[in-house]
Structures are given as C-alpha cells and as structure tokens.
Write a protein that holds these residues in place. Structure first.
Motif, PDB file in Angstrom:
ATOM      1  N   ASP A  93       0.855  -1.185   0.000  1.00 53.14           N
ATOM      2  CA  ASP A  93       0.000   0.000   0.000  1.00 53.14           C
ATOM      3  C   ASP A  93       0.894   1.239   0.000  1.00 53.14           C
ATOM      4  OD1 ASP A  93      -1.678   2.182   0.715  1.00 53.14           O
ATOM      5  OD2 ASP A  93      -3.074   0.819   1.711  1.00 53.14           O
ATOM      6  N   SER A  94       1.118   1.793  -1.184  1.00 53.68           N
ATOM      7  CA  SER A  94       2.032   2.926  -1.316  1.00 53.68           C
ATOM      8  C   SER A  94       1.547   4.167  -0.587  1.00 53.68           C
ATOM      9  CB  SER A  94       2.285   3.237  -2.788  1.00 53.68           C
ATOM     10  OG  SER A  94       1.069   3.534  -3.445  1.00 53.68           O
ATOM     11  N   GLU A  95       0.279   4.477  -0.671  1.00 53.84           N
ATOM     12  CA  GLU A  95      -0.252   5.682  -0.026  1.00 53.84           C
ATOM     13  C   GLU A  95      -0.137   5.606   1.496  1.00 53.84           C
ATOM     14  OE1 GLU A  95      -1.687   8.458  -1.641  1.00 53.84           O
ATOM     15  OE2 GLU A  95      -0.949   7.549  -3.477  1.00 53.84           O
ATOM     16  N   LEU A  96      -0.611   4.524   2.078  1.00 46.28           N
ATOM     17  CA  LEU A  96      -0.565   4.350   3.530  1.00 46.28           C
ATOM     18  C   LEU A  96       0.883   4.295   4.016  1.00 46.28           C
ATOM     19  CD1 LEU A  96      -2.819   4.147   5.618  1.00 46.28           C
ATOM     20  CD2 LEU A  96      -2.650   1.675   5.480  1.00 46.28           C
ATOM     21  N   GLY A  97       1.740   3.669   3.238  1.00 43.54           N
ATOM     22  CA  GLY A  97       3.148   3.578   3.605  1.00 43.54           C
ATOM     23  C   GLY A  97       3.828   4.934   3.675  1.00 43.54           C
ATOM     24  N   TYR A  98       3.623   5.748   2.654  1.00 42.92           N
ATOM     25  CA  TYR A  98       4.266   7.057   2.637  1.00 42.92           C
ATOM     26  C   TYR A  98       3.631   8.014   3.628  1.00 42.92           C
ATOM     27  CZ  TYR A  98       7.064   5.543  -1.249  1.00 42.92           C
ATOM     28  OH  TYR A  98       7.948   4.858  -2.025  1.00 42.92           O
ATOM     29  N   GLU A  99       2.334   7.872   3.858  1.00 44.97           N
ATOM     30  CA  GLU A  99       1.636   8.778   4.755  1.00 44.97           C
ATOM     31  C   GLU A  99       1.885   8.463   6.227  1.00 44.97           C
ATOM     32  OE1 GLU A  99      -2.917  10.422   5.144  1.00 44.97           O
ATOM     33  OE2 GLU A  99      -2.293   9.426   3.298  1.00 44.97           O
ATOM     34  N   PHE A 100       1.914   7.178   6.582  1.00 45.94           N
ATOM     35  CA  PHE A 100       1.940   6.816   7.998  1.00 45.94           C
ATOM     36  C   PHE A 100       3.060   5.874   8.421  1.00 45.94           C
ATOM     37  CE2 PHE A 100      -2.595   7.593   7.025  1.00 45.94           C
ATOM     38  CZ  PHE A 100      -2.797   8.669   7.870  1.00 45.94           C
ATOM     39  N   ASN A 101       3.886   5.392   7.491  1.00 46.82           N
ATOM     40  CA  ASN A 101       4.830   4.339   7.849  1.00 46.82           C
ATOM     41  C   ASN A 101       6.247   4.641   7.358  1.00 46.82           C
ATOM     42  OD1 ASN A 101       5.225   1.887   9.189  1.00 46.82           O
ATOM     43  ND2 ASN A 101       4.964   0.684   7.324  1.00 46.82           N
ATOM     44  N   ASN A 102       6.644   5.921   7.395  1.00 45.77           N
ATOM     45  CA  ASN A 102       8.003   6.331   7.014  1.00 45.77           C
ATOM     46  C   ASN A 102       8.440   5.807   5.658  1.00 45.77           C
ATOM     47  OD1 ASN A 102       8.395   7.753   9.443  1.00 45.77           O
ATOM     48  ND2 ASN A 102       8.926   5.847  10.487  1.00 45.77           N
ATOM     49  N   GLY A 103       7.514   5.699   4.723  1.00 47.70           N
ATOM     50  CA  GLY A 103       7.848   5.273   3.373  1.00 47.70           C
ATOM     51  C   GLY A 103       7.875   3.768   3.174  1.00 47.70           C
ATOM     52  N   GLU A 104       7.714   3.006   4.246  1.00 47.08           N
ATOM     53  CA  GLU A 104       7.686   1.539   4.121  1.00 47.08           C
ATOM     54  C   GLU A 104       6.311   1.143   3.599  1.00 47.08           C
ATOM     55  OE1 GLU A 104       8.251  -2.074   3.584  1.00 47.08           O
ATOM     56  OE2 GLU A 104       9.984  -0.942   4.293  1.00 47.08           O
ATOM     57  N   THR A 105       6.279   0.561   2.408  1.00 50.76           N
ATOM     58  CA  THR A 105       5.008   0.301   1.728  1.00 50.76           C
ATOM     59  C   THR A 105       4.489  -1.128   1.875  1.00 50.76           C
ATOM     60  OG1 THR A 105       6.246  -0.137  -0.292  1.00 50.76           O
ATOM     61  CG2 THR A 105       5.405   2.109   0.010  1.00 50.76           C
ATOM     62  N   THR A 106       5.278  -1.998   2.516  1.00 55.59           N
ATOM     63  CA  THR A 106       4.846  -3.381   2.712  1.00 55.59           C
ATOM     64  C   THR A 106       4.436  -3.579   4.163  1.00 55.59           C
ATOM     65  OG1 THR A 106       6.353  -4.140   0.990  1.00 55.59           O
ATOM     66  CG2 THR A 106       5.520  -5.804   2.509  1.00 55.59           C
ATOM     67  N   PHE A 107       3.219  -4.076   4.349  1.00 55.41           N
ATOM     68  CA  PHE A 107       2.660  -4.316   5.678  1.00 55.41           C
ATOM     69  C   PHE A 107       2.295  -5.786   5.810  1.00 55.41           C
ATOM     70  CE2 PHE A 107       1.568  -0.063   4.346  1.00 55.41           C
ATOM     71  CZ  PHE A 107       1.722   0.715   5.480  1.00 55.41           C
ATOM     72  N   THR A 108       2.292  -6.292   7.050  1.00 57.63           N
ATOM     73  CA  THR A 108       1.655  -7.590   7.248  1.00 57.63           C
ATOM     74  C   THR A 108       0.165  -7.322   7.130  1.00 57.63           C
ATOM     75  OG1 THR A 108       1.373  -7.382   9.641  1.00 57.63           O
ATOM     76  CG2 THR A 108       3.451  -8.398   8.850  1.00 57.63           C
ATOM     77  N   LEU A 109      -0.608  -8.339   6.876  1.00 56.59           N
ATOM     78  CA  LEU A 109      -2.053  -8.151   6.759  1.00 56.59           C
ATOM     79  C   LEU A 109      -2.620  -7.560   8.040  1.00 56.59           C
ATOM     80  CD1 LEU A 109      -4.689  -8.412   5.206  1.00 56.59           C
ATOM     81  CD2 LEU A 109      -4.831 -10.787   5.992  1.00 56.59           C
ATOM     82  N   ASP A 110      -2.201  -8.065   9.192  1.00 56.72           N
ATOM     83  CA  ASP A 110      -2.706  -7.550  10.473  1.00 56.72           C
ATOM     84  C   ASP A 110      -2.378  -6.070  10.661  1.00 56.72           C
ATOM     85  OD1 ASP A 110      -3.862  -9.963  11.189  1.00 56.72           O
ATOM     86  OD2 ASP A 110      -2.140 -10.620  12.384  1.00 56.72           O
ATOM     87  N   GLN A 111      -1.145  -5.675  10.351  1.00 51.56           N
ATOM     88  CA  GLN A 111      -0.756  -4.262  10.470  1.00 51.56           C
ATOM     89  C   GLN A 111      -1.651  -3.390   9.599  1.00 51.56           C
ATOM     90  OE1 GLN A 111       3.278  -4.627   9.030  1.00 51.56           O
ATOM     91  NE2 GLN A 111       4.143  -4.126  11.039  1.00 51.56           N
ATOM     92  N   TRP A 112      -1.829  -3.813   8.379  1.00 53.87           N
ATOM     93  CA  TRP A 112      -2.605  -3.032   7.413  1.00 53.87           C
ATOM     94  C   TRP A 112      -4.062  -2.893   7.855  1.00 53.87           C
ATOM     95  CZ3 TRP A 112      -6.395  -4.292   3.611  1.00 53.87           C
ATOM     96  CH2 TRP A 112      -6.606  -3.316   2.636  1.00 53.87           C
ATOM     97  N   LEU A 113      -4.649  -3.985   8.300  1.00 51.92           N
ATOM     98  CA  LEU A 113      -6.039  -3.940   8.750  1.00 51.92           C
ATOM     99  C   LEU A 113      -6.197  -3.006   9.955  1.00 51.92           C
ATOM    100  CD1 LEU A 113      -6.994  -7.699   8.344  1.00 51.92           C
ATOM    101  CD2 LEU A 113      -7.780  -5.793   6.922  1.00 51.92           C
ATOM    102  N   LYS A 114      -5.252  -3.028  10.872  1.00 49.99           N
ATOM    103  CA  LYS A 114      -5.298  -2.125  12.043  1.00 49.99           C
ATOM    104  C   LYS A 114      -5.197  -0.679  11.615  1.00 49.99           C
ATOM    105  CE  LYS A 114      -3.553  -5.234  15.561  1.00 49.99           C
ATOM    106  NZ  LYS A 114      -2.407  -5.603  16.393  1.00 49.99           N
ATOM    107  N   MET A 115      -4.311  -0.385  10.672  1.00 52.88           N
ATOM    108  CA  MET A 115      -4.123   1.000  10.223  1.00 52.88           C
ATOM    109  C   MET A 115      -5.357   1.533   9.507  1.00 52.88           C
ATOM    110  SD  MET A 115      -0.168   1.293   9.121  1.00 52.88           S
ATOM    111  CE  MET A 115      -0.101   3.065   9.348  1.00 52.88           C
TER     112      MET A 115
END
Length: 117
Positions: A93-115
């Motif tokens: 998720d490029s948008e969520l990664g750059y906006e909230f995760n210091n540019g890291e665009t790969t999340f575990t499914l659990d991390q992504w669902l929580k965010m």
C-alpha cells in the motif's frame, strides 16, 4: 519488488485514477484475483473480459456486492475476509506507507487492517 512479496500471497491496492478494482491478490505462481465492489471494477470474469485488456486480465474476480466506501466498517470486514480466505500474508500500500509508515510500503495483513481501522 522485494522477495517477501514475490514469495507470498499479497494484496496490492489500486490507487490509479481509473482503477480496475479495489486491488488485487497476487500469488507466487502468477495467479491474480481482482477484488472489486459496486463502485469499482467488474462483477465477474465475463465483465472483466469486456473491460480489461487480455494481457492484464486477472485469473478471477472476487466481487463485494456493495460500496465498501459507503459502508466502510462492513466493507473492511468483507475485504479482510477475502484476503484471509486466500491466505494473504502481506499488503503493498504505497499511499498508507508514505503517509503513515516512514515510506515503508509493505505491511503484514494484520498491520494493514489495524491501520485502516
């Protein structure tokens, strides 16, 4: 693309201005399932064949029969169920990664669902 994604089932969000769906589930063997809803993308493979060029055609379509943005909580639950059903381990998720995760665009499914809450 990093090896973590290549070696696992992962979901990639479609942020294009004219998206083909919500996103797609990608499998290491090259299979792709397009995830769609009432507002975005084809409802089935018949429609997909009409609107998507053959070289970009998914292996299958998983359609959510309502607007996931209009019914956000239920929509997130539906997306989560589809991803869990297909053993998705990661989300790109490029948008969520750059906006909230210091540019890291790969999340575990659990991390992504929580965010996405």
């Amino acid at each position: 693309m990093n090896n973590t994604l290549k070696e696992n089932n992962y979901f990639s969000i479609d942020y294009r201005s004219c998206p083909s769906g919500i996103g797609q589930i990608n499998f290491p063997n090259g299979k792709v399932i397009l995830v769609t809803d009432e507002e975005c993308g084809p409802k089935n493979m018949e429609e997909a064949k009409q609107y998507i060029k053959k070289e970009f055609l998914p292996s299958d379509v998983s359609h959510i029969p309502f607007s996931t943005s209009e019914h956000y909580k239920v929509g997130q639950s539906a997306i989560s169920s589809i991803l869990e059903h297909h053993n998705v381990k990661y989300v790109y998720d490029s948008e969520l990664g750059y906006e909230f995760n210091n540019g890291e665009t790969t999340f575990t499914l659990d991390q992504w669902l929580k965010m996405r809450g």
